[in-house]
Write a protein that holds these residues in place. Structure first.
Motif, PDB file in Angstrom:
ATOM      1  N   THR A 135       5.043  43.798  34.029  1.00 21.36           N
ATOM      2  CA  THR A 135       4.682  43.580  32.627  1.00 21.36           C
ATOM      3  C   THR A 135       3.205  43.231  32.578  1.00 21.36           C
ATOM      4  OG1 THR A 135       5.262  42.366  30.614  1.00 21.36           O
ATOM      5  CG2 THR A 135       5.320  41.133  32.684  1.00 21.36           C
ATOM      6  N   ASN A 136       2.715  42.823  31.409  1.00 20.18           N
ATOM      7  CA  ASN A 136       1.318  42.401  31.295  1.00 20.18           C
ATOM      8  C   ASN A 136       1.170  40.932  31.651  1.00 20.18           C
ATOM      9  OD1 ASN A 136       0.860  44.528  28.482  1.00 20.18           O
ATOM     10  ND2 ASN A 136      -0.091  44.784  30.472  1.00 20.18           N
ATOM     11  N   ASP A 168      -4.674  42.428  34.227  1.00 14.29           N
ATOM     12  CA  ASP A 168      -3.705  42.141  33.159  1.00 14.29           C
ATOM     13  C   ASP A 168      -2.322  42.673  33.515  1.00 14.29           C
ATOM     14  OD1 ASP A 168      -2.831  41.019  30.805  1.00 14.29           O
ATOM     15  OD2 ASP A 168      -3.288  42.775  29.593  1.00 14.29           O
ATOM     16  N   LEU A 169      -1.915  42.462  34.761  1.00 17.29           N
ATOM     17  CA  LEU A 169      -0.580  42.855  35.197  1.00 17.29           C
ATOM     18  C   LEU A 169       0.122  41.669  35.845  1.00 17.29           C
ATOM     19  CD1 LEU A 169      -1.293  46.369  36.774  1.00 17.29           C
ATOM     20  CD2 LEU A 169       0.011  45.921  34.691  1.00 17.29           C
ATOM     21  N   SER A 227      -9.741  44.005  30.357  1.00 20.01           N
ATOM     22  CA  SER A 227      -9.733  43.436  31.700  1.00 20.01           C
ATOM     23  C   SER A 227     -10.966  43.911  32.442  1.00 20.01           C
ATOM     24  CB  SER A 227      -8.468  43.874  32.465  1.00 20.01           C
ATOM     25  OG  SER A 227      -8.514  45.261  32.725  1.00 20.01           O
ATOM     26  N   PHE A 232      -8.577  52.729  31.188  1.00 16.60           N
ATOM     27  CA  PHE A 232      -7.345  52.876  30.430  1.00 16.60           C
ATOM     28  C   PHE A 232      -7.081  54.314  29.995  1.00 16.60           C
ATOM     29  CE2 PHE A 232      -8.588  48.446  29.692  1.00 16.60           C
ATOM     30  CZ  PHE A 232      -7.414  47.805  30.062  1.00 16.60           C
ATOM     31  N   SER A 244       3.540  45.320  24.419  1.00 17.16           N
ATOM     32  CA  SER A 244       2.792  44.983  25.627  1.00 17.16           C
ATOM     33  C   SER A 244       3.719  44.875  26.822  1.00 17.16           C
ATOM     34  CB  SER A 244       2.043  43.665  25.439  1.00 17.16           C
ATOM     35  OG  SER A 244       0.990  43.812  24.528  1.00 17.16           O
ATOM     36  N   GLY A 245       3.376  45.571  27.897  1.00 16.34           N
ATOM     37  CA  GLY A 245       4.198  45.565  29.099  1.00 16.34           C
ATOM     38  C   GLY A 245       5.222  46.666  29.126  1.00 16.34           C
ATOM     39  N   ASN A 259       1.776  49.931  28.684  1.00 18.66           N
ATOM     40  CA  ASN A 259       1.084  49.673  27.425  1.00 18.66           C
ATOM     41  C   ASN A 259       0.517  48.259  27.424  1.00 18.66           C
ATOM     42  OD1 ASN A 259       1.794  52.232  26.294  1.00 18.66           O
ATOM     43  ND2 ASN A 259       3.841  51.432  25.930  1.00 18.66           N
ATOM     44  N   THR A 260      -0.744  48.149  27.031  1.00 13.99           N
ATOM     45  CA  THR A 260      -1.447  46.881  27.209  1.00 13.99           C
ATOM     46  C   THR A 260      -2.110  46.354  25.953  1.00 13.99           C
ATOM     47  OG1 THR A 260      -1.868  47.334  29.542  1.00 13.99           O
ATOM     48  CG2 THR A 260      -3.335  45.769  28.483  1.00 13.99           C
ATOM     49  N   ALA A 275      -3.201  51.987  27.750  1.00 11.18           N
ATOM     50  CA  ALA A 275      -2.226  51.735  28.811  1.00 11.18           C
ATOM     51  C   ALA A 275      -2.927  51.708  30.159  1.00 11.18           C
ATOM     52  CB  ALA A 275      -1.139  52.811  28.805  1.00 11.18           C
ATOM     53  N   ILE A 276      -2.473  50.804  31.033  1.00  4.84           N
ATOM     54  CA  ILE A 276      -2.994  50.737  32.398  1.00  4.84           C
ATOM     55  C   ILE A 276      -2.365  51.870  33.204  1.00  4.84           C
ATOM     56  CG2 ILE A 276      -3.150  49.317  34.482  1.00  4.84           C
ATOM     57  CD1 ILE A 276      -2.753  46.870  32.652  1.00  4.84           C
TER      58      ILE A 276
END
Length: 498
Positions: A135-136, A168-169, A227, A232, A244-245, A259-260, A275-276
């Motif tokens: 997740t984030n 951010d993970l 981040s 992205f 998010s996540g 998705n972030t 999204a990452i």
């Protein structure tokens, strides 16, 4: 005179003949279509609009009416049915302490000190059948407890394996015994192109699992500011708070990204979501499962983007790549032979346009692996192999608490190093050597003079490159301290008498 009844009979015969003729002509005209339908009754896409490798341009393809029920009811439903069980809800709880004012205590009988529980909700993706959920970081940051709810509403407490603020993970683990959970495979995000169809699955606003669709709007977005390792994927699939996540998947049901963030002035989706990429997600998850520490590989160089004017002087037709401005001594780039002034146009065959993109593409490799840099030097292009390595030097684990009774009493300090710079988003080249103030203990004398982020350059005329240097000056004692620090990029000098 002709009998009207006789005339009516002739007209009726003529109309019947014409009707038969028209039916025969329609049969001949429609025969190829019906024969094709009989040969391919289950085609999901009409043969007339199927685009093989050597198909004509879209402008030359004629639209046709669907010829079967299957073609009318084309849907993403089978794809969503397979993918959605691997997308979960992530609930967090945080205990917040509060202190009531004297007036509140007197008027309302509120206890002097109390606490409340704050809950938040996000999404997550199961990436390993034994219960590994990604997740984030901002979904779980600061929380005391975590709970994962599967798509079938089963709930499990979760353990935090790793949280990495800079990517951010975060990675969680739930225990489902011997049960194997549904997962999403990682997509090869190197092949993602603008225009690819994608679906976003998550829990926006806490309304329940929701699916939206769109396309990849852009790749390699590095100026989002979410981040430090920004690279992205941008999508117009609706992404809202709570997503998010969650998962961004392709039409193969593979995880393209997590998705972030969204760009929005109202808090709702306006068609710009980020999204990452799954290649970074995979690196962080692997690190969490195999040790719990995510080590960012390091190239040992600093660089700046290429402007249009610089591109022209380099003989380029367009701005591309980054100019190497600094090379860290004995770092990976220096060992590979990179120099100041080299223009790096690509890494592992992927174009770069700024230092963040270069850092990201290096960071998706494991320490010890080789990255191939395409370098333009003196007008000649060449490939230089650089073995990425963990940045050297002290880490946050080496923080030292000063407790000598001087004005430094209560300050937590650490020596500047490439690794510390990477962990804290500092620039090891411009900062030089010195002692980094990591934090300052509340209620101590050091809070009057120092702030987290300060860099102590000299004390009483002595350059402080190491913590031992600083401790040696402090051991001599005294009531007068001449200090030079760097704060927010500015040099500050002063004398303190105690």
């Amino acid at each position: 005179m002709t009998d009207p009844r006789t005339m009516t009979k002739h007209v009726s015969k003529l109309l019947a003949f014409l009707s038969v003729a028209v039916l025969m002509l329609l049969t001949v005209a429609l025969a190829p279509m019906f024969s094709q339908a009989e040969r391919d009754p289950g085609d999901a896409i009409p043969a007339a609009v199927t685009l093989p490798a050597e198909s004509p341009p879209l402008a030359e393809v004629q639209a046709v009416v669907p010829r079967s029920q299957e073609q009318i009811y084309l849907s993403f439903a089978p794809l969503v049915k397979d993918a959605s069980p691997a997308v979960v809800n992530v609930y967090t709880a945080k205990t917040v302490k509060s202190r009531a004012s004297t007036m509140e205590q007197l008027l309302y009988g509120v206890p002097a000190q109390g606490s409340s529980v704050q809950n938040s909700l996000g999404s997550g993706v199961i990436v390993a059948a034994e219960g590994i959920v990604v997740t984030n970081n901002h979904v779980i940051q600061g929380a005391d407890s975590f709970r994962v709810v599967l798509s079938d509403r089963r709930e499990y407490p979760a353990e935090l394996l790793l949280a990495d603020e800079r990517t951010d993970l975060a990675v969680l683990k739930i225990d489902t015994g011997t049960e194997r959970l549904p997962t999403l495979d990682y997509a090869d995000t190197r092949a993602v192109q603008v225009g690819d169809l994608v679906l976003a699955i998550g829990n926006p606003f806490g309304v329940g699992q929701t699916v939206t669709n769109g396309i990849i709007s852009a790749t390699a977005r590095t100026d989002v500011g979410v981040s430090d390792y920004s690279f992205f994927l941008q999508t117009d699939a609706a992404v809202n708070p709570g997503n998010s996540g969650g998962a961004l998947i392709n039409t193969k049901g593979e995880l393209v990204g997590v998705n972030t963030a969204i760009f929005s002035r109202t808090g709702g989706s306006v068609g710009i979501g980020f999204a990452i990429p799954s290649e970074m997600v995979k690196r962080v998850v692997d690190a969490a499962v195999n040790g719990g520490t995510f080590v960012r590989p390091w190239l040992g160089l600093a660089a700046q983007s290429v402007s249009f004017d610089i591109a022209k002087t380099q003989g380029l037709t367009r701005p591309i790549g980054v100019i190497v401005t600094e090379v860290f001594p004995d770092g990976p780039a220096a060992k590979a032979g990179l120099r100041r002034g080299d223009l790096v146009t690509a890494i592992d065959g992927r174009e770069v346009f700024d230092e963040k993109g270069l850092k990201f593409l290096a960071a998706v490799r494991n320490p010890g692996e080789q990255a191939q840099l395409t370098v333009l030097r003196a007008g000649n292009s060449q490939t230089i192999k650089v073995q990425v390595e963990p940045p050297p030097g002290a880490t946050e684990a080496d923080v030292v608490l000063l407790a000598d009774g001087s004005i430094f009493n209560g300050a937590r300090v650490i020596e500047l190093s490439p690794r510390l710079a990477e962990e804290n988003g500092l620039d090891p080249f411009s900062k030089g050597s010195g002692i980094y103030v990591h934090s300052v203990t509340r209620g101590t004398i050091s809070r009057n003079y120092f702030k987290p982020g300060d860099i102590i350059r000299t004390v009483n005329g002595k350059t402080t490159k190491t913590v031992k240097d600083l401790e040696g000056v402090l051991a001599k004692g005294g009531r007068t301290w001449e200090i030079e620090i760097e704060r927010n990029g500015r040099t500050v000098k002063g004398t303190v008498r105690t």
